[in-house]
Design an enzyme around this catalytic site. Structure first.
Site, PDB file in Angstrom:
ATOM      1  CD  GLU A   1      -3.729   1.538   7.824  1.00  0.00           C
ATOM      2  OE1 GLU A   1      -2.856   1.687   7.536  1.00  0.00           O
ATOM      3  OE2 GLU A   1      -4.073   0.867   8.985  1.00  0.00           O
TER       4      GLU A   1
ATOM      5  CB  ALA B   1     -10.139  -2.411   9.528  1.00  0.00           C
TER       6      ALA B   1
ATOM      7  CD  GLU C   1      -3.395   0.290  12.850  1.00  0.00           C
ATOM      8  OE1 GLU C   1      -4.134  -0.128  12.220  1.00  0.00           O
ATOM      9  OE2 GLU C   1      -3.264   1.395  13.241  1.00  0.00           O
TER      10      GLU C   1
ATOM     11  N   GLY D   1      -4.695  -3.011  10.298  1.00  0.00           N
ATOM     12  CA  GLY D   1      -4.967  -3.258  11.591  1.00  0.00           C
ATOM     13  C   GLY D   1      -4.370  -4.607  11.907  1.00  0.00           C
TER      14      GLY D   1
HETATM   15  N1  COA Z   1     -11.598  -6.771   4.676  1.00  0.00           N
HETATM   16  C1  COA Z   1     -12.416  -7.431   4.331  1.00  0.00           C
HETATM   17  N2  COA Z   1     -12.264  -8.470   3.317  1.00  0.00           N
HETATM   18  C2  COA Z   1     -10.941  -8.768   3.132  1.00  0.00           C
HETATM   19  C3  COA Z   1      -9.771  -7.929   3.313  1.00  0.00           C
HETATM   20  C4  COA Z   1     -10.306  -6.874   4.475  1.00  0.00           C
HETATM   21  N3  COA Z   1      -9.515  -6.137   4.960  1.00  0.00           N
HETATM   22  N4  COA Z   1      -8.646  -8.256   2.948  1.00  0.00           N
HETATM   23  C5  COA Z   1      -9.122  -9.216   2.063  1.00  0.00           C
HETATM   24  N5  COA Z   1     -10.544  -9.538   2.214  1.00  0.00           N
HETATM   25  C6  COA Z   1     -11.165 -10.399   1.601  1.00  0.00           C
HETATM   26  C7  COA Z   1     -11.106 -10.016  -0.136  1.00  0.00           C
HETATM   27  O1  COA Z   1     -12.287  -9.303  -0.388  1.00  0.00           O
HETATM   28  C8  COA Z   1     -11.244 -11.552  -0.770  1.00  0.00           C
HETATM   29  O2  COA Z   1     -12.754 -11.943  -0.418  1.00  0.00           O
HETATM   30  P1  COA Z   1     -13.690 -12.900  -1.755  1.00  0.00           P
HETATM   31  O3  COA Z   1     -12.868 -14.058  -1.845  1.00  0.00           O
HETATM   32  O4  COA Z   1     -14.864 -12.769  -1.212  1.00  0.00           O
HETATM   33  O5  COA Z   1     -13.417 -11.882  -2.966  1.00  0.00           O
HETATM   34  C9  COA Z   1     -10.618 -12.439   0.299  1.00  0.00           C
HETATM   35  O6  COA Z   1     -10.425 -11.682   1.462  1.00  0.00           O
HETATM   36  C10 COA Z   1      -9.349 -12.824  -0.369  1.00  0.00           C
HETATM   37  O7  COA Z   1      -8.611 -11.712  -0.751  1.00  0.00           O
HETATM   38  P2  COA Z   1      -7.812 -11.418  -2.188  1.00  0.00           P
HETATM   39  O8  COA Z   1      -7.924  -9.758  -2.187  1.00  0.00           O
HETATM   40  O9  COA Z   1      -8.815 -12.134  -3.105  1.00  0.00           O
HETATM   41  O10 COA Z   1      -6.515 -11.863  -1.805  1.00  0.00           O
HETATM   42  P3  COA Z   1      -5.191 -11.617  -2.738  1.00  0.00           P
HETATM   43  O11 COA Z   1      -4.193 -12.699  -2.385  1.00  0.00           O
HETATM   44  O12 COA Z   1      -5.496 -11.163  -4.228  1.00  0.00           O
HETATM   45  O13 COA Z   1      -4.695 -10.255  -2.188  1.00  0.00           O
HETATM   46  C11 COA Z   1      -4.397  -8.790  -0.108  1.00  0.00           C
HETATM   47  C12 COA Z   1      -4.324 -10.221  -0.593  1.00  0.00           C
HETATM   48  C13 COA Z   1      -3.971  -8.813   1.478  1.00  0.00           C
HETATM   49  C14 COA Z   1      -3.138  -8.027  -0.917  1.00  0.00           C
HETATM   50  C15 COA Z   1      -5.471  -7.985  -0.424  1.00  0.00           C
HETATM   51  O14 COA Z   1      -6.532  -8.544   0.108  1.00  0.00           O
HETATM   52  C16 COA Z   1      -5.911  -6.631   0.236  1.00  0.00           C
HETATM   53  O15 COA Z   1      -5.131  -5.621  -0.221  1.00  0.00           O
HETATM   54  N6  COA Z   1      -6.656  -6.643   1.271  1.00  0.00           N
HETATM   55  C17 COA Z   1      -6.781  -5.396   1.958  1.00  0.00           C
HETATM   56  C18 COA Z   1      -5.395  -4.703   2.818  1.00  0.00           C
HETATM   57  C19 COA Z   1      -5.988  -3.579   3.295  1.00  0.00           C
HETATM   58  O16 COA Z   1      -5.996  -2.575   2.725  1.00  0.00           O
HETATM   59  N7  COA Z   1      -5.900  -3.806   4.704  1.00  0.00           N
HETATM   60  C20 COA Z   1      -6.108  -2.241   5.327  1.00  0.00           C
HETATM   61  C21 COA Z   1      -7.298  -2.377   5.957  1.00  0.00           C
HETATM   62  S1  COA Z   1      -7.600  -0.580   6.870  1.00  0.00           S
END
Ligand code: COA
Length: 264
Positions: A138, A70, A118, A115
């Site tokens: 989450e 999400a 999912e 998501g």
């Molecule tokens: N929603 C919005 N933006 C997101 C996102 C999300 N779910 N997941 C990643 N992004 C964005 C980051 O904020 C970042 O933006 P920026 O470049 O403007 O800073 C960009 O995507 C790249 O992500 P980043 O975190 O820098 O990459 P990473 O390789 O260090 O880490 C993940 C990758 C997937 C481990 C990490 O992005 C993450 O944990 N994301 C959230 C996952 C999550 O909790 N999802 C469940 C949501 S309910």
């Protein structure tokens, strides 16, 4: 032919009878905002109607993610009522995917989290790249899965593993996902789309009505007890027996030739 609708958050391409739907917000790892979900629902409706498309592959843009879940910028602002509505709309999309006439193969090219996982769970078959990472993180954010994860994950991997994944928020690699049955196949990244397309082609070469009713019987039957599920299977079996495809399929076997299915 595919209609020429221009989507902002997804891309649709056609290769023969396969449509490739790519989640396309690479700057945010294909995070699922409301608009992306609306576009996906609209595109799937069109693909379902399109007689030239028999199978759909869903994947993510770029090398890093299928979808990181999400969109957290949107999620942060939600009130209780908006949260409920957001969950219901996500679940509606997953139900639409399961009730689609055509099979959907998830080609999981990287992170499939929250998501994203999912969405992959709502696909019919999951193929992962060796680089894929899956999970329901989450609880790390103080929330729970709201796009079907608490219900589909235990149905796919069993209650204990689903509990472990959802309660710890652990992210697992592709091999672990294969071991617990969360994905069906793991392939090198460069072979991912080729493998998904080959599987799509194989499915598309079968009788379309048989494919549709097999998918329906599995999804609908999983909601039922065994007796009712078996009765449902018999009714669909009776239905396929009335098709030209059944006549063609069995005749072709007996005449030692390839069948020419017409979906009739
Ligand atoms: N929603 C919005 N933006 C997101 C996102 C999300 N779910 N997941 C990643 N992004 C964005 C980051 O904020 C970042 O933006 P920026 O470049 O403007 O800073 C960009 O995507 C790249 O992500 P980043 O975190 O820098 O990459 P990473 O390789 O260090 O880490 C993940 C990758 C997937 C481990 C990490 O992005 C993450 O944990 N994301 C959230 C996952 C999550 O909790 N999802 C469940 C949501 S309910």
């Amino acid at each position: 032919m595919l209609t020429a609708v221009n989507y902002k958050n997804i891309k649709i391409e056609q290769e023969g009878v396969t449509a490739i739907l790519t989640l396309h917000r690479p700057d945010v790892l294909n995070a699922l905002n409301a608009e992306l979900k609306e576009e996906t629902a609209k595109a799937l409706k069109e693909l379902n109607r399109d007689p030239n498309i028999l199978v759909i592959i869903m994947t993510g843009s770029g090398e890093k993610a299928f979808s990181a879940g999400a969109d957290l910028n949107e999620l942060k602002k939600l009130t209780a009522v908006e949260g409920l509505e957001r969950s219901l709309s996500g679940q509606k999309l997953s139900l639409q995917m399961e009730s689609l006439d055509k099979p959907i193969i998830a080609a999981i090219n990287g992170y499939a989290l929250g998501g994203g996982c999912e969405l992959a769970l709502a696909c019919d078959i999951r193929i992962a790249s060796e680089k894929a990472k899956l999970g329901q993180p989450e609880v790390n954010l103080g929330i729970i899965p709201g796009f079907g994860g608490t219900q589909r994950l235990p149905r796919v991997v069993g209650k204990g593993k689903a509990m472990e994944l959802i309660l710890t928020g652990d992210i697992i690699d592709a091999q672990e996902a294969l071991k617990i049955g969360l994905v069906e196949k793991v392939v090198p990244p460069e072979k991912l789309m080729e493998t998904a397309k080959e599987m799509a082609q194989k499915i598309a070469s079968k009788g379309p009505i048989a494919i549709r009713l097999s998918k329906k019987a599995i999804h609908e039957g999983l909601q039922m007890d065994l007796d009712r599920g078996l009765a449902l299977e018999s009714s669909y079996f009776g239905a396929v027996c009335s098709t030209q495809d059944k006549l063609e399929g069995i005749s072709a076997f007996l005449e030692k030739r390839k069948p020419q299915f017409k979906g009739e």
